[in-house]
Design an enzyme around this catalytic site. Structure first.
Site, PDB file in Angstrom:
ATOM      1  N   TYR A   9       0.771  -1.246   0.112  1.00 14.00           N
ATOM      2  CA  TYR A   9      -0.202   0.050   0.003  1.00 14.00           C
ATOM      3  C   TYR A   9       0.723   1.211  -0.027  1.00 14.00           C
ATOM      4  CZ  TYR A   9      -3.694  -3.312   1.549  1.00 14.00           C
ATOM      5  OH  TYR A   9      -4.507  -4.379   1.581  1.00 14.00           O
ATOM      6  N   TYR A 137     -14.850  -4.579   3.201  1.00 12.06           N
ATOM      7  CA  TYR A 137     -13.175  -4.842   2.624  1.00 12.06           C
ATOM      8  C   TYR A 137     -13.153  -6.484   3.004  1.00 12.06           C
ATOM      9  CZ  TYR A 137      -8.556  -5.927   2.317  1.00 12.06           C
ATOM     10  OH  TYR A 137      -7.033  -6.328   2.070  1.00 12.06           O
ATOM     11  N   ASP A 240     -17.594 -12.901   7.532  1.00 13.51           N
ATOM     12  CA  ASP A 240     -16.110 -12.596   7.110  1.00 13.51           C
ATOM     13  C   ASP A 240     -15.692 -12.040   8.589  1.00 13.51           C
ATOM     14  OD1 ASP A 240     -13.754 -11.819   6.992  1.00 13.51           O
ATOM     15  OD2 ASP A 240     -13.826 -10.514   5.081  1.00 13.51           O
ATOM     16  N   LYS A 269      -6.475 -13.373  10.731  1.00 19.04           N
ATOM     17  CA  LYS A 269      -6.117 -12.721  11.585  1.00 19.04           C
ATOM     18  C   LYS A 269      -5.881 -13.043  13.002  1.00 19.04           C
ATOM     19  CE  LYS A 269      -6.268  -8.261   9.375  1.00 19.04           C
ATOM     20  NZ  LYS A 269      -7.436  -8.025   8.194  1.00 19.04           N
TER      21      LYS A 269
HETATM   22  C1  LIG Z   1      -7.546  -8.376   6.737  1.00 22.26           C
HETATM   23  C2  LIG Z   1      -8.837  -8.957   6.062  1.00 22.26           C
HETATM   24  C3  LIG Z   1      -9.055  -9.745   5.007  1.00 22.26           C
HETATM   25  C4  LIG Z   1      -7.811 -10.358   4.377  1.00 22.26           C
HETATM   26  O1  LIG Z   1      -7.024 -11.352   5.112  1.00 22.26           O
HETATM   27  P1  LIG Z   1      -5.421 -11.368   4.655  1.00 22.26           P
HETATM   28  O2  LIG Z   1      -4.823 -12.394   5.785  1.00 22.26           O
HETATM   29  O3  LIG Z   1      -4.735  -9.918   4.901  1.00 22.26           O
HETATM   30  O4  LIG Z   1      -5.291 -11.990   3.372  1.00 22.26           O
HETATM   31  C5  LIG Z   1     -10.158 -10.263   4.665  1.00 22.26           C
HETATM   32  N1  LIG Z   1     -11.358  -9.801   5.422  1.00 22.26           N
HETATM   33  C6  LIG Z   1     -11.172  -8.916   6.270  1.00 22.26           C
HETATM   34  C7  LIG Z   1     -12.589  -8.410   6.986  1.00 22.26           C
HETATM   35  C8  LIG Z   1      -9.925  -8.305   6.743  1.00 22.26           C
HETATM   36  O5  LIG Z   1     -10.016  -7.181   7.771  1.00 22.26           O
END
Ligand SMILES: *Cc1c(COP(=O)(O)O)cnc(C)c1O
Length: 418
Positions: A9, A137, A240, A269
């Site tokens: 980024y 996102y 998600d 994460k």
């Molecule tokens: C960070 C994130 C992703 C992507 O995860 P990566 O491990 O960086 O590929 C997907 N969805 C959400 C809500 C996120 O915060």
């Protein structure tokens, strides 16, 4: 600066990186300069137990001496099986099946493919589109970009190659949204579902907290309403929880704030506490059973090289054990109370809104220029903040103490009073 390493980024021509991390421990990043910074953003929200945690280190070392990695294709390993069992135990009861992958983005790709093939396997091959929300996102890979909405320019370049999906307006009204606002939002979403029902395989949302969209909060009751609409119009519901999972919103998972359960849920994460990348896509039996068949062509044909990596799974298991044993939800409740006390009273002509939920807080400004220089201001005061666009936020490691947390909030408040 040499350009062998291409940073994320960033416009490399303008990039200045001032801090080199040599070591990290607890909430502190120890720099080559000899200074230390409190990591107020948990290394992109994943280092939930802080750095260099003795028990996580020990779990990793013990697993290293057994087997660091082995393919999951055709071979079992105990950490992967145990982690699948544990995730099924701690997530909502209907989620019974776990598919591992190596990052949050891939975990979301898996969820999207699962949703499309779920309908395909039942002869409904026109249901291939996904309904998402503005300000969402879901990751940086192609499928993820197609369901993400980043106005500020991350993805629009690729519009030509991305699958075209449907978007409903960004949720509004906050966690405490009133009935009228929720009804209006559900109404809008229902219209989209009604119109495109024959094409829609699933709806995907970041429950309660749209993270990279600027820590936007919305009501759990909106999610309850989405569940009913998805059932009525025959869409799968995907949560998600890559960012919201593992306590960030004050409950173990954001879906624990609502009455309903998703069909598919993605975790990453915090799953591996920032030690090593891994993700889990969980599905309920309705989804799983659509693949379970004597017919090989109904199988789910996906398998990242590192899925079920024993090292990652052993660390995740230890992370969850510590989270439960040390009652992290009460630590997070304390963090929330302190963030509320320190930040919610803040008022300033530059500030549009301050939002706090669980161990996440954001000061949204009207104009991103109001945040120019805040990163250096904080670093001089021993804190690592990384604002983006109009958002100055913190998502600290849960082991942070009151004094350290106050240093973070003092920086965030002090910036507007300086
Ligand atoms: C960070 C994130 C992703 C992507 O995860 P990566 O491990 O960086 O590929 C997907 N969805 C959400 C809500 C996120 O915060």
């Amino acid at each position: 600066m040499s350009h062998t390493l291409w940073y994320p980024y960033a416009q490399m021509k303008q990039l200045e990186i001032n801090h080199e991390v040599r070591r990290a421990e607890g909430v502190y990043l120890h720099l080559a300069s000899g200074e230390r910074l409190i990591d107020a953003v948990s290394s992109w929200w994943c280092v939930i137990h802080g750095y260099n945690h003795p028990e996580l280190n020990q779990a990793a070392q013990a697993q290293l001496e057994q087997v660091a990695h082995v393919m999951l294709g055709g071979l079992k390993n105990a950490p992967a099986q145990q982690l699948a069992d544990k995730l099924v135990e701690i997530t909502p009861p209907s989620l019974q099946h776990v598919f591992f992958s190596d990052s949050g983005s891939v975990g979301v790709e898996v969820a999207l493919k699962m949703a499309v093939q779920f309908w395909q396997n039942q002869g409904q091959s026109s249901k291939q589109k996904i309904l998402s929300l503005r300000k969402a996102y879901h990751g940086d890979t192609t499928g993820c970009m197609s369901v993400s909405d980043c106005d500020e320019g991350m993805h629009h370049l690729f519009n030509g190659i991305l699958p075209q999906q449907y978007f409903a307006p960004a949720p509004y009204g906050g966690y405490e949204a009133n009935d009228a606002d929720i009804a209006a939002q559900l109404d809008h979403i229902e219209q989209l579902m009604q119109q495109h029902q024959s094409q829609l395989a699933a709806m995907i949302v970041e429950p309660l907290l749209q993270g990279a969209g600027g820590l936007q909060l919305y009501s759990p009751r909106l999610l309850d309403g989405l569940r009913a609409l998805c059932d009525q119009y025959q869409l799968l519901l995907i949560f998600d929880e890559v960012a919201t999972g593992f306590g960030r919103t004050g409950r173990l998972f954001a879906c624990n704030h609502c009455q309903i359960e998703p069909d598919i849920m993605v975790l990453a994460k915090g799953l591996t506490a920032g030690y090593i990348g891994h993700a889990a896509t969980l599905a309920n039996s309705r989804v799983f059973d659509a693949f379970y068949s004597d017919n090989p062509s109904k199988a789910f044909m996906h398998g990242p090289t590192f899925m079920g990596n024993p090292l990652a799974c052993a660390i995740a298991l230890k992370s969850i054990e510590i989270f439960e044993r040390d009652d992290y939800l009460s630590k997070i409740a304390n963090i929330e109370a302190r963030l509320q006390d320190a930040l919610l009273p803040l008022q300033h002509p530059f500030i549009k809104q301050v939002r706090v939920l669980g161990a996440a807080a954001v000061i949204e400004v009207h104009n991103s220029e109001a945040l120019q220089g805040v990163q250096a201001f904080a670093a001089q005061r021993g804190v690592w903040l990384r604002p983006f666009e109009n958002y100055l936020y913190t998502m600290p490691p849960y082991i942070i103490n009151a004094y350290q947390l106050q240093q973070i909030t003092d920086c965030m408040v002090g910036w507007f009073q300086s």
